[in-house]
Design an enzyme around this catalytic site. Structure first.
Site, PDB file in Angstrom:
ATOM      1  N   GLY A  29       0.819  -1.218   0.000  1.00 34.76           N
ATOM      2  CA  GLY A  29       0.000   0.000   0.000  1.00 34.76           C
ATOM      3  C   GLY A  29       0.846   1.259   0.000  1.00 34.76           C
ATOM      4  O   GLY A  29       2.079   1.202   0.055  1.00 34.76           O
ATOM      5  N   THR A  31       1.124   3.572   2.323  1.00 39.21           N
ATOM      6  CA  THR A  31       1.851   3.823   3.573  1.00 39.21           C
ATOM      7  C   THR A  31       3.081   2.924   3.641  1.00 39.21           C
ATOM      8  O   THR A  31       4.177   3.369   4.017  1.00 39.21           O
ATOM      9  CB  THR A  31       0.934   3.585   4.794  1.00 39.21           C
ATOM     10  OG1 THR A  31      -0.335   4.199   4.549  1.00 39.21           O
ATOM     11  CG2 THR A  31       1.528   4.172   6.060  1.00 39.21           C
ATOM     12  N   ALA A  83      -3.382  -0.344   6.974  1.00 34.59           N
ATOM     13  CA  ALA A  83      -4.743  -0.855   7.173  1.00 34.59           C
ATOM     14  C   ALA A  83      -5.720   0.142   6.564  1.00 34.59           C
ATOM     15  O   ALA A  83      -5.412   1.331   6.408  1.00 34.59           O
ATOM     16  CB  ALA A  83      -5.041  -1.021   8.654  1.00 34.59           C
ATOM     17  N   GLY A  95      -7.091  -4.863   2.669  1.00 30.49           N
ATOM     18  CA  GLY A  95      -7.358  -5.399   1.332  1.00 30.49           C
ATOM     19  C   GLY A  95      -7.729  -4.345   0.315  1.00 30.49           C
ATOM     20  O   GLY A  95      -8.032  -4.668  -0.829  1.00 30.49           O
ATOM     21  N   GLU A 103      -1.055 -10.815   2.589  1.00 23.59           N
ATOM     22  CA  GLU A 103      -0.826 -10.050   3.834  1.00 23.59           C
ATOM     23  C   GLU A 103      -1.156 -10.911   5.046  1.00 23.59           C
ATOM     24  O   GLU A 103      -0.428 -10.917   6.046  1.00 23.59           O
ATOM     25  CB  GLU A 103      -1.687  -8.786   3.823  1.00 23.59           C
ATOM     26  CG  GLU A 103      -1.213  -7.774   2.789  1.00 23.59           C
ATOM     27  CD  GLU A 103      -2.119  -6.568   2.635  1.00 23.59           C
ATOM     28  OE1 GLU A 103      -1.654  -5.567   2.094  1.00 23.59           O
ATOM     29  OE2 GLU A 103      -3.289  -6.628   3.039  1.00 23.59           O
TER      30      GLU A 103
HETATM   31  C1  5RP Z   1      -3.534  -3.560   0.825  1.00 23.18           C
HETATM   32  C2  5RP Z   1      -3.866  -3.140   2.214  1.00 23.18           C
HETATM   33  C3  5RP Z   1      -3.334  -1.816   2.671  1.00 23.18           C
HETATM   34  O1  5RP Z   1      -2.608  -2.023   3.831  1.00 23.18           O
HETATM   35  C4  5RP Z   1      -4.490  -0.898   2.939  1.00 23.18           C
HETATM   36  O2  5RP Z   1      -5.299  -0.834   1.783  1.00 23.18           O
HETATM   37  C5  5RP Z   1      -4.011   0.504   3.310  1.00 23.18           C
HETATM   38  O3  5RP Z   1      -3.399   1.078   2.210  1.00 23.18           O
HETATM   39  P1  5RP Z   1      -2.815   2.549   2.216  1.00 23.18           P
HETATM   40  O4  5RP Z   1      -1.607   2.542   3.077  1.00 23.18           O
HETATM   41  O5  5RP Z   1      -2.510   2.823   0.761  1.00 23.18           O
HETATM   42  O6  5RP Z   1      -3.888   3.469   2.740  1.00 23.18           O
HETATM   43  O7  5RP Z   1      -4.525  -3.812   2.954  1.00 23.18           O
HETATM   44  O8  5RP Z   1      -4.185  -4.747   0.475  1.00 23.18           O
END
Ligand code: 5RP
Length: 223
Positions: A29, A31, A83, A95, A103
């Site tokens: 993701g 982050t 998350a 997800g 994950e």
């Molecule tokens: C990917 C995930 C990510 O951890 C979740 O979608 C958060 O993403 P981001 O850091 O881009 O907000 O579960 O499958």
């Protein structure tokens, strides 16, 4: 601070949980991308990473961080991941990036799950973010009917007008209208439905720590 800056802040803060000399579990993701960029600054101090997606693998390798197959590694000290939602007990919805199955696998082989998130992700109850569920395509309609019977509605996630295909060759349904009051029971229940590969509730593999990016800096929540 912008959301992007908050993500960079927690990505950097997660470095202190990385154990020198070991292999680290890496999520997926935007982050986590900040974390991977920060991890590159200490790549000579670690053996490498187990990655939870093709996208993270590409980024890790591009930065010169060796990537191990999860089957080569018995257990990991720490798994760092983002998350979509996290509650006050460390249960999460994940997800949004379609990587939930891998994950959950890497989280399960890790002793500690450190969640990195900006403060918009902290919720009192899971369910406002559409819940991702990875399904075997022939079961999609049935799984959607089962969610409809619970009073929720589900849609197949699309990419370029076609069902998105995950790293595992499966599809994702996103479920709206759920209020998940008992995440452990909900995860157990939906995981048993035929054709469900992975439900995006992480209650059995919950976070032990959340590094939350706030306008006052990084807050550490322990569960
Ligand atoms: C990917 C995930 C990510 O951890 C979740 O979608 C958060 O993403 P981001 O850091 O881009 O907000 O579960 O499958």
């Amino acid at each position: 601070m912008t959301q992007d800056e908050l993500k960079a802040l927690v990505g950097q803060a997660a470095l202190k949980y990385v154990v020198p000399g070991e292999i680290v579990g890496v999520g997926t993701g935007s982050t986590v991308n900040k974390f991977i960029d920060a991890l590159a600054t200490m790549k000579d101090q670690i053996k490498g990473a187990v990655s939870s997606s093709e996208a993270s693998t590409v980024r890790l390798k591009a930065l010169g961080i060796p990537v191990f197959d999860s089957n080569e590694v018995e257990s990991l000290s720490v798994y760092i991941d983002g998350a979509d939602e996290i509650d006050h007990q460390g249960h999460m919805v994940k997800g949004g990036g379609a990587a939930l199955t891998r994950e959950k696998i890497v989280a399960a082989q890790s002793k500690q799950f450190v969640c990195i998130a900006d403060e918009s992700k902290l919720v009192d109850a899971l369910g406002a973010f559409p819940l991702p569920v990875e399904v075997i395509p022939m079961a999609t309609a049935r799984v959607m009917r089962q969610f409809a019977a619970m009073g929720a509605s589900a849609v197949v996630r699309l990419k370029d007008g076609q069902p998105l295909v995950t790293d595992n060759g499966q599809h994702i349904v996103d479920v709206m209208g759920l209020k998940i009051t008992d995440p452990v029971a909900f995860e157990s229940q939906v995981s048993q439905w035929p054709g469900v590969v992975t439900v995006g509730v992480f209650a059995h593999q919950k976070a032990q720590v959340c590094l939350l990016g706030t306008s006052e800096g990084v807050k550490t929540l322990s569960f």
